[in-house]
Scaffold this motif. Structure first.
Motif, PDB file in Angstrom:
ATOM      1  N   LEU A 132     -20.731  10.823  -1.146  1.00 54.14           N
ATOM      2  CA  LEU A 132     -21.295  11.143  -2.463  1.00 54.14           C
ATOM      3  C   LEU A 132     -20.186  11.272  -3.497  1.00 54.14           C
ATOM      4  CD1 LEU A 132     -23.795  11.983  -4.141  1.00 54.14           C
ATOM      5  CD2 LEU A 132     -23.256  14.355  -3.523  1.00 54.14           C
ATOM      6  N   PRO A 133     -20.224  10.435  -4.566  1.00 54.93           N
ATOM      7  CA  PRO A 133     -19.233  10.582  -5.643  1.00 54.93           C
ATOM      8  C   PRO A 133     -19.632  11.731  -6.566  1.00 54.93           C
ATOM      9  CG  PRO A 133     -20.688   8.753  -6.137  1.00 54.93           C
ATOM     10  CD  PRO A 133     -21.083   9.259  -4.779  1.00 54.93           C
ATOM     11  N   PHE A 319     -13.556  11.253  -7.346  1.00 57.46           N
ATOM     12  CA  PHE A 319     -13.631  12.482  -6.565  1.00 57.46           C
ATOM     13  C   PHE A 319     -14.883  12.381  -5.697  1.00 57.46           C
ATOM     14  CE2 PHE A 319     -14.334  17.323  -6.511  1.00 57.46           C
ATOM     15  CZ  PHE A 319     -13.615  17.429  -5.342  1.00 57.46           C
ATOM     16  N   ASP A 320     -14.680  11.996  -4.443  1.00 59.53           N
ATOM     17  CA  ASP A 320     -15.798  11.729  -3.540  1.00 59.53           C
ATOM     18  C   ASP A 320     -15.824  12.736  -2.403  1.00 59.53           C
ATOM     19  OD1 ASP A 320     -16.246   9.557  -5.123  1.00 59.53           O
ATOM     20  OD2 ASP A 320     -15.464   8.083  -3.695  1.00 59.53           O
ATOM     21  N   LEU A 321     -17.009  13.100  -1.998  1.00 58.01           N
ATOM     22  CA  LEU A 321     -17.235  13.914  -0.812  1.00 58.01           C
ATOM     23  C   LEU A 321     -17.847  13.050   0.280  1.00 58.01           C
ATOM     24  CD1 LEU A 321     -18.798  17.192  -2.270  1.00 58.01           C
ATOM     25  CD2 LEU A 321     -16.393  16.738  -1.720  1.00 58.01           C
ATOM     26  N   PHE A 322     -17.492  13.357   1.531  1.00 55.90           N
ATOM     27  CA  PHE A 322     -18.130  12.643   2.630  1.00 55.90           C
ATOM     28  C   PHE A 322     -18.348  13.638   3.769  1.00 55.90           C
ATOM     29  CE2 PHE A 322     -13.611  12.397   3.578  1.00 55.90           C
ATOM     30  CZ  PHE A 322     -13.538  12.625   4.939  1.00 55.90           C
ATOM     31  N   ALA A 323     -19.358  13.363   4.575  1.00 57.07           N
ATOM     32  CA  ALA A 323     -19.682  14.204   5.735  1.00 57.07           C
ATOM     33  C   ALA A 323     -20.276  13.317   6.805  1.00 57.07           C
ATOM     34  CB  ALA A 323     -20.640  15.312   5.347  1.00 57.07           C
ATOM     35  N   GLU A 324     -19.883  13.591   8.063  1.00 52.44           N
ATOM     36  CA  GLU A 324     -20.381  12.799   9.190  1.00 52.44           C
ATOM     37  C   GLU A 324     -20.653  13.731  10.363  1.00 52.44           C
ATOM     38  OE1 GLU A 324     -18.343   9.062  10.281  1.00 52.44           O
ATOM     39  OE2 GLU A 324     -18.197   9.929  12.308  1.00 52.44           O
ATOM     40  N   LEU A 341     -18.720  17.795  13.442  1.00 53.15           N
ATOM     41  CA  LEU A 341     -18.925  17.623  11.997  1.00 53.15           C
ATOM     42  C   LEU A 341     -17.588  17.294  11.367  1.00 53.15           C
ATOM     43  CD1 LEU A 341     -20.529  17.795   9.357  1.00 53.15           C
ATOM     44  CD2 LEU A 341     -20.033  20.251   9.318  1.00 53.15           C
ATOM     45  N   ASP A 342     -17.568  16.144  10.688  1.00 48.97           N
ATOM     46  CA  ASP A 342     -16.347  15.700  10.013  1.00 48.97           C
ATOM     47  C   ASP A 342     -16.663  15.608   8.524  1.00 48.97           C
ATOM     48  OD1 ASP A 342     -13.882  14.724   9.355  1.00 48.97           O
ATOM     49  OD2 ASP A 342     -14.222  12.696  10.137  1.00 48.97           O
ATOM     50  N   ALA A 343     -15.998  16.395   7.701  1.00 48.56           N
ATOM     51  CA  ALA A 343     -16.254  16.410   6.261  1.00 48.56           C
ATOM     52  C   ALA A 343     -14.927  16.436   5.519  1.00 48.56           C
ATOM     53  CB  ALA A 343     -17.096  17.621   5.872  1.00 48.56           C
ATOM     54  N   GLY A 344     -14.958  15.951   4.276  1.00 47.94           N
ATOM     55  CA  GLY A 344     -13.736  15.940   3.502  1.00 47.94           C
ATOM     56  C   GLY A 344     -13.969  15.445   2.088  1.00 47.94           C
ATOM     57  N   ALA A 345     -12.906  15.266   1.354  1.00 50.27           N
ATOM     58  CA  ALA A 345     -12.970  14.808  -0.032  1.00 50.27           C
ATOM     59  C   ALA A 345     -11.762  13.941  -0.318  1.00 50.27           C
ATOM     60  CB  ALA A 345     -13.010  15.994  -0.984  1.00 50.27           C
ATOM     61  N   SER A 346     -11.916  13.087  -1.316  1.00 50.56           N
ATOM     62  CA  SER A 346     -10.795  12.240  -1.745  1.00 50.56           C
ATOM     63  C   SER A 346     -10.744  12.255  -3.267  1.00 50.56           C
ATOM     64  CB  SER A 346     -10.963  10.806  -1.228  1.00 50.56           C
ATOM     65  OG  SER A 346     -12.119  10.208  -1.781  1.00 50.56           O
ATOM     66  N   PHE A 347      -9.537  12.169  -3.800  1.00 45.25           N
ATOM     67  CA  PHE A 347      -9.340  12.239  -5.250  1.00 45.25           C
ATOM     68  C   PHE A 347      -8.310  11.193  -5.652  1.00 45.25           C
ATOM     69  CE2 PHE A 347      -7.198  13.737  -9.061  1.00 45.25           C
ATOM     70  CZ  PHE A 347      -8.275  14.065  -9.880  1.00 45.25           C
TER      71      PHE A 347
END
Length: 472
Positions: A132-133, A319-324, A341-347
């Motif tokens: 999700l952006p 700035f994106d969020l992701f979760a798996e 659960l693998d989650a994180g963000a990128s900028f």
């Protein structure tokens, strides 16, 4: 035959010549316009733009197609021996630029330490996730921008087809009125010739009785030749106009239909009514809202607004969020059991952002250009409506004047015949009076046709013609 008898015979023919002759199966302007809608080739060609726009819209929707991805691998070696397989589904969403995905994979055998994540329990691993952006690509992105632009492109194609249809309908109506006028003028020329031909026989009888000088018949024979030439010219004009009408008058299979002389209305239809100032103002408001060319520019502006939104999107940082979430099942190593659960963000931030600034500058310039074109288009609509209304008013004034002239010319023509009956005039002068009456009748027909054509121009300028003929 005496002079009075000769004049009476000529007057009787004039009365007959002034009586409209009923045409067989008269062609109406509505019939011509209906065939334009049904089978005019250039309108069919214009409608292909709608099909092309529909293809572009379908292609843009392809960016949101569900994607299936599968892979498999087998490794055989003295130290490591394994097989892996995976299948995944990816679904881009139009909501908030999100992407969801899910899949299944299985990895069996012995793996190198650095490939440990490839191994699964015996029944494999199921997983699912979302990206999700939050800034760039959240409100709009290239996929949703292309989709919005092509949806507007469908409407734009509709307006362009409507503009072509309106133009073709106007052209067909003008050709029709030219043809009707030519046909009615041909009838006037033919009847004028008939008067001279009948008079020639009467003059022959009068000369035989000695009541008329032979020179009168010579002059009448000259008039016959002159009027024969006029009939030929009038017939050619009618043929030319019927050929022009045949470009728009079409059979069911699309082939051209050339109207015959018998299809010309038996009398010139009366001129259209006058237009009030209140009607002009009301039609102007409707035209600004409904004219296809104006609507096309407005839709182009909406497309450019989307381009501007995409340019401003490029100025935002990523700035994106992701979760798996993943879960193995089956037998195997205890380290692979359980749910992960693998989650994180990128900028990402382009420091100078020159690409976004350049795109925004271009989009703003194009938007200003379109705004200027839109202002001019609206001014042009007003000018076209005012000009068409003015032309119609002038044409109706001319019709009234020429109609009065026809009455005066006929009165003078009859007075000249009366003088001829008394021996105070010559056949030459009678012929001139007849020609003057015919010329006035010609101009009355032309003026009436011009009034109808001016009304066509008004109905095209206000887009009323498209509504009057229906919207296919």
């Amino acid at each position: 035959m005496t002079r009075r008898a000769l004049v009476a015979a000529a007057a009787a023919w004039v009365a007959v010549a002034g009586t409209p002759v009923a045409a067989q199966a008269p062609l109406t302007v509505e019939q011509v316009l209906a065939t334009v809608d049904r089978a005019f080739p250039l309108l069919d060609a214009a409608r292909q733009e709608q099909e092309a726009a529909a293809g572009d819209a379908l292609s843009a929707r392809g960016a949101f197609d569900l994607r299936l991805q599968a892979s498999g691998n087998a490794l055989r070696g003295e130290v490591y021996d394994n097989e892996t397989a995976a299948i995944s589904l990816y679904q881009p969403l139009t909501f908030a630029g999100a992407n969801i995905f899910g899949g299944y994979r299985v990895g069996r055998g012995t793996f190198a330490p650095y490939d440990g994540k490839a191994q699964t329990l015996t029944d494999g691993e199921w997983k699912g996730g979302v990206a999700l952006p939050l800034l760039r690509n959240r409100a709009i992105d290239s996929r949703r921008g292309a989709l919005a632009r092509t949806d507007l492109g469908l409407q734009l194609a509709d307006q362009r087809v409507a503009a072509s249809r309106l133009r073709f309908l106007g052209e067909a109506a003008v050709r029709y009125w030219d043809w009707v006028a030519a046909g009615r003028q041909q009838d006037v020329a033919s009847r004028l010739l008939q008067i001279a031909e009948v008079r020639d026989r009467d003059l022959a009888d009068a000369i035989a009785l000695g009541s008329i000088a032979p020179v009168e018949r010579v002059d009448n024979r000259r008039a016959i030749l002159q009027r024969q030439s006029g009939v030929i010219s009038a017939r050619r004009s009618t043929e030319r106009q019927s050929i022009n009408v045949s470009l728009y008058l079409r059979a069911v299979d699309g082939s051209m239909l050339r109207p015959s002389d018998s299809q010309v209305p038996g009398s010139m239809p009366p001129p259209p009514p006058r237009i009030t100032r209140e009607q002009i103002e009301a039609d102007l408001r409707l035209a600004l809202a409904n004219r296809p060319d104006v609507r096309a520019i407005e839709l182009t502006r909406e497309q450019q607004t989307i381009t501007l939104e995409l340019a401003r999107n490029e100025l935002l940082p990523t700035f994106d969020l992701f979760a798996e979430v993943s879960k193995d099942s089956g037998d195997g190593s205890r380290t692979l059991r359980g749910t992960e659960l693998d989650a994180g963000a990128s900028f990402v931030l382009p420091v100078q952002r020159r690409q976004g600034k350049g795109l925004q500058r271009t989009a703003l310039a194009n938007l200003a250009r379109i705004d200027a074109e839109l202002r001019f288009a609206r001014d042009r609509v007003r000018a076209e409506i005012e000009d068409a209304a003015s032309a119609l008013a002038a044409a109706l004034d001319v019709v009234e004047v020429v109609a009065a002239e026809v009455l005066v010319a006929r009165e003078l023509e009859q007075a000249e015949r009366d003088r001829f009956a008394l021996g105070d005039s010559t056949q030459f002068l009678v012929n001139l009076r007849e020609l003057a009456t015919a010329d006035a009748a010609f101009r009355e027909i032309s003026a009436t046709a011009e009034a109808h054509k001016a009304r066509v121009a008004y109905d095209v300028a206000t887009a009323r013609l498209a509504v009057m003929t229906g919207n296919p």
